[in-house]
Design a protein around this motif. Sequence first.
Motif, PDB file in Angstrom:
ATOM      1  N   PHE A  16       0.815  -1.218   0.000  1.00 39.14           N
ATOM      2  CA  PHE A  16       0.000   0.000   0.000  1.00 39.14           C
ATOM      3  C   PHE A  16       0.849   1.268   0.000  1.00 39.14           C
ATOM      4  CE2 PHE A  16      -3.343  -2.938   1.405  1.00 39.14           C
ATOM      5  CZ  PHE A  16      -4.385  -2.506   0.599  1.00 39.14           C
TER       6      PHE A  16
ATOM      7  N   THR B  91     -13.826   0.923   4.045  1.00 40.49           N
ATOM      8  CA  THR B  91     -13.735   0.605   5.469  1.00 40.49           C
ATOM      9  C   THR B  91     -15.085   0.296   6.106  1.00 40.49           C
ATOM     10  OG1 THR B  91     -13.852   2.973   5.988  1.00 40.49           O
ATOM     11  CG2 THR B  91     -11.660   1.982   5.796  1.00 40.49           C
TER      12      THR B  91
ATOM     13  N   ASP C  61     -15.485   3.690  -0.702  1.00 37.14           N
ATOM     14  CA  ASP C  61     -15.297   3.598   0.744  1.00 37.14           C
ATOM     15  C   ASP C  61     -15.041   2.135   1.093  1.00 37.14           C
ATOM     16  OD1 ASP C  61     -15.305   3.729   3.455  1.00 37.14           O
ATOM     17  OD2 ASP C  61     -17.413   4.270   3.683  1.00 37.14           O
TER      18      ASP C  61
ATOM     19  N   CYS D 193      -6.004   4.085   6.649  1.00 37.48           N
ATOM     20  CA  CYS D 193      -7.360   3.530   6.806  1.00 37.48           C
ATOM     21  C   CYS D 193      -7.315   2.017   6.975  1.00 37.48           C
ATOM     22  CB  CYS D 193      -8.230   3.868   5.593  1.00 37.48           C
ATOM     23  SG  CYS D 193      -8.462   5.636   5.322  1.00 37.48           S
TER      24      CYS D 193
ATOM     25  N   PHE E 201      -9.730   1.628  -3.643  1.00 41.99           N
ATOM     26  CA  PHE E 201      -9.108   2.917  -3.339  1.00 41.99           C
ATOM     27  C   PHE E 201      -8.928   3.733  -4.622  1.00 41.99           C
ATOM     28  CE2 PHE E 201      -6.990   1.316   0.741  1.00 41.99           C
ATOM     29  CZ  PHE E 201      -7.813   2.074   1.552  1.00 41.99           C
ATOM     30  N   ARG E 202      -8.549   3.032  -5.691  1.00 41.72           N
ATOM     31  CA  ARG E 202      -8.225   3.710  -6.940  1.00 41.72           C
ATOM     32  C   ARG E 202      -9.427   4.462  -7.512  1.00 41.72           C
ATOM     33  NH1 ARG E 202      -3.788   2.363  -9.784  1.00 41.72           N
ATOM     34  NH2 ARG E 202      -3.720   0.287  -8.858  1.00 41.72           N
TER      35      ARG E 202
ATOM     36  N   LYS F 174      -1.366   7.302   1.552  1.00 43.08           N
ATOM     37  CA  LYS F 174      -2.342   7.976   2.415  1.00 43.08           C
ATOM     38  C   LYS F 174      -3.432   7.020   2.864  1.00 43.08           C
ATOM     39  CE  LYS F 174      -1.694  12.552   0.304  1.00 43.08           C
ATOM     40  NZ  LYS F 174      -2.323  13.652  -0.475  1.00 43.08           N
ATOM     41  N   GLU F 175      -3.890   6.181   1.932  1.00 47.10           N
ATOM     42  CA  GLU F 175      -4.993   5.275   2.234  1.00 47.10           C
ATOM     43  C   GLU F 175      -4.584   4.155   3.192  1.00 47.10           C
ATOM     44  OE1 GLU F 175      -4.170   6.370  -0.665  1.00 47.10           O
ATOM     45  OE2 GLU F 175      -5.926   7.085  -1.777  1.00 47.10           O
ATOM     46  N   TYR F 176      -3.282   3.883   3.266  1.00 48.07           N
ATOM     47  CA  TYR F 176      -2.846   2.787   4.136  1.00 48.07           C
ATOM     48  C   TYR F 176      -3.241   3.034   5.585  1.00 48.07           C
ATOM     49  CZ  TYR F 176      -0.026  -0.488   6.741  1.00 48.07           C
ATOM     50  OH  TYR F 176       0.385  -1.464   7.620  1.00 48.07           O
TER      51      TYR F 176
ATOM     52  N   PHE G 138      -0.561   3.583  -2.444  1.00 47.41           N
ATOM     53  CA  PHE G 138      -1.627   4.335  -1.748  1.00 47.41           C
ATOM     54  C   PHE G 138      -1.179   4.659  -0.325  1.00 47.41           C
ATOM     55  CE2 PHE G 138      -3.540   1.323  -4.710  1.00 47.41           C
ATOM     56  CZ  PHE G 138      -4.256   2.170  -5.538  1.00 47.41           C
TER      57      PHE G 138
ATOM     58  N   SER H 251      -7.032  -2.289  -3.038  1.00 43.87           N
ATOM     59  CA  SER H 251      -6.296  -1.228  -3.728  1.00 43.87           C
ATOM     60  C   SER H 251      -7.083  -0.702  -4.921  1.00 43.87           C
ATOM     61  CB  SER H 251      -4.918  -1.726  -4.166  1.00 43.87           C
ATOM     62  OG  SER H 251      -5.026  -2.697  -5.191  1.00 43.87           O
TER      63      SER H 251
ATOM     64  N   GLY I 230     -11.942   5.525  -5.651  1.00 43.81           N
ATOM     65  CA  GLY I 230     -12.515   6.393  -4.630  1.00 43.81           C
ATOM     66  C   GLY I 230     -13.630   5.781  -3.819  1.00 43.81           C
TER      67      GLY I 230
END
Length: 545
Positions: free
Chosen positions: A203, A244, A242, A213, A237-238, A209-211, A207, A234, A240
């Motif tokens: 990640f 979580t 959600d 989360c 995330f790509r 920043k997303e890691y 990603f 991943s 956009g």
Amino acid sequence: WRSLSEERKSLYALYNEPVFRNENGSIENISLDDLLMIYGTMTVILQGDSGSGKSIIVQKIMLDWASEAPKNLYVVFNLRCEELMCVSEEMNLIELLSYSCSLTSDQISQMLQQSPEKMLFIIDGFDELRLTQAIFDMSANNDPLQKAPPEVILCSLLRRYLIPETKLLVTTRTKNTVNKLLKGQPCFFEIMGFSEKKVETYFQTFFSKEYDCVRANETLLTACSIPVICWIVSEMFRVGADVTSKLQTTTSIYVDFVSTLLEHHCKGLSQSVPNLLRSLGQLAERGMLEQQVLFDEKTVNESISEPAGSPVLCNFLSKRRIHQETMFTFMYHSFQEFFTALYYVLLDEEETQRKVRELLHTVERGWGLSCCSDRDFSMADVEVRQSKLLQPVILFLCGLCKKEWIPSFFEKHNMAVSISIETQLKEWISTYSQRYQSEHMLFILHCLYELHEKSFIRKVLEKLVLIDLSNSPLKRTDCWVLKYCLQCCEHIRNLKLHVTSDNLKMLQPELSRCKELWLMMDHISDDVVGLVSAAAEGKILNKLK
């Protein structure tokens, strides 16, 4: 490799070395280069579940060879069983190798004569081979020019009848059948998935920043130790999405991902979403029952109006003798398993019950046969293997019963779902958890986790005299499943575990619920002694290794 956003990434950038477990149960952090170098001409078996990264490992080996030309490897042949099972005519070894690459028969023949010890044969996807008793009983065929069906040629390579000096790597989802066909002692490795550090590396590369989360959600972080789940998250995330909210089980992750695909990639399709999902499910089921992962264009077009536009299917050109043919496959085999389960729950009530009953019976029969399996290969081994390959469908069925999470997906697309399937599955789990308290118990725990119903989990587990999970070291995801199931119970009578120190840390708070505990650990360092003592406090600790 193509991502959902149509970006191409180098396999070098994407590749993450997984953790392996050897035949003795020890965890090894060994590189692919070392794996192939150390074991020389021994047959290496890489076993892993769907989505564990077997084919990616093969692609990495091919890329390394093509880019760096290792000194110990002159040539590598990647023999993809799924493609070779589409070949109907008989061929000899040299023709089969030529079919699988761009070399001519003359070039291959010359290589076989000059440096067989510097050749690597990769048999990728052993489970796709159609095995018969006749294949096992066949006499030794050491003539590379003798024609036979592709599966016979591949089994002759496996049994070292043909070109015994070469290196041989086999990837498989199941272990026992390939072991019985092999001549000599193989070198066995199970793919355990990514370590937590490797998940972070993956990640952070794409990603960062997303890691945060992912790290904040321990359920999701643990699930990402499975490579295909790491990829799914991943990809979400790509675009956009959600990732979580409400992602607790494997099934919920797949449902959320398919929902994201439908939202971002299926708006322009002429086929309605319910019809598309049923068509994909019907195709998936056919493949699961017939051991088929590749589908020709005609078959796919009969049920799916725009298969090239479906983000779940991949298409490619497959080589034939005088032409190329467009073939389709699910993006990962685990999606074929998921869509089979989805198809079952979308059928009418009576048909759903019949399909699920047949599925459960097939798996039960395989379990029964595995208990009395011979040392030698028999057709019973084929049934045992098929039983093992169908088990993930049951897991997804359990997950699709989850009332709190899944219905919103069905309601959004106006799809009716069978209501009797949950009762069917619960009755089956209750019966077979009593019968198989050691072998297959880990699978039953995963079924309970996918159902995610605390009262039912407590009812099933507190009846058991013993839960024996000591056959092999538990993976990180296995321990997370066990941790949740233990949290649902006030007490467990007798628990046997084979764990690593890291996984013991995860489980330690819940082990207080066990009246009697058996622990097996391969390495007990000083920092683990305290954990073992804490886990054993107030109970009988029977075994340490």
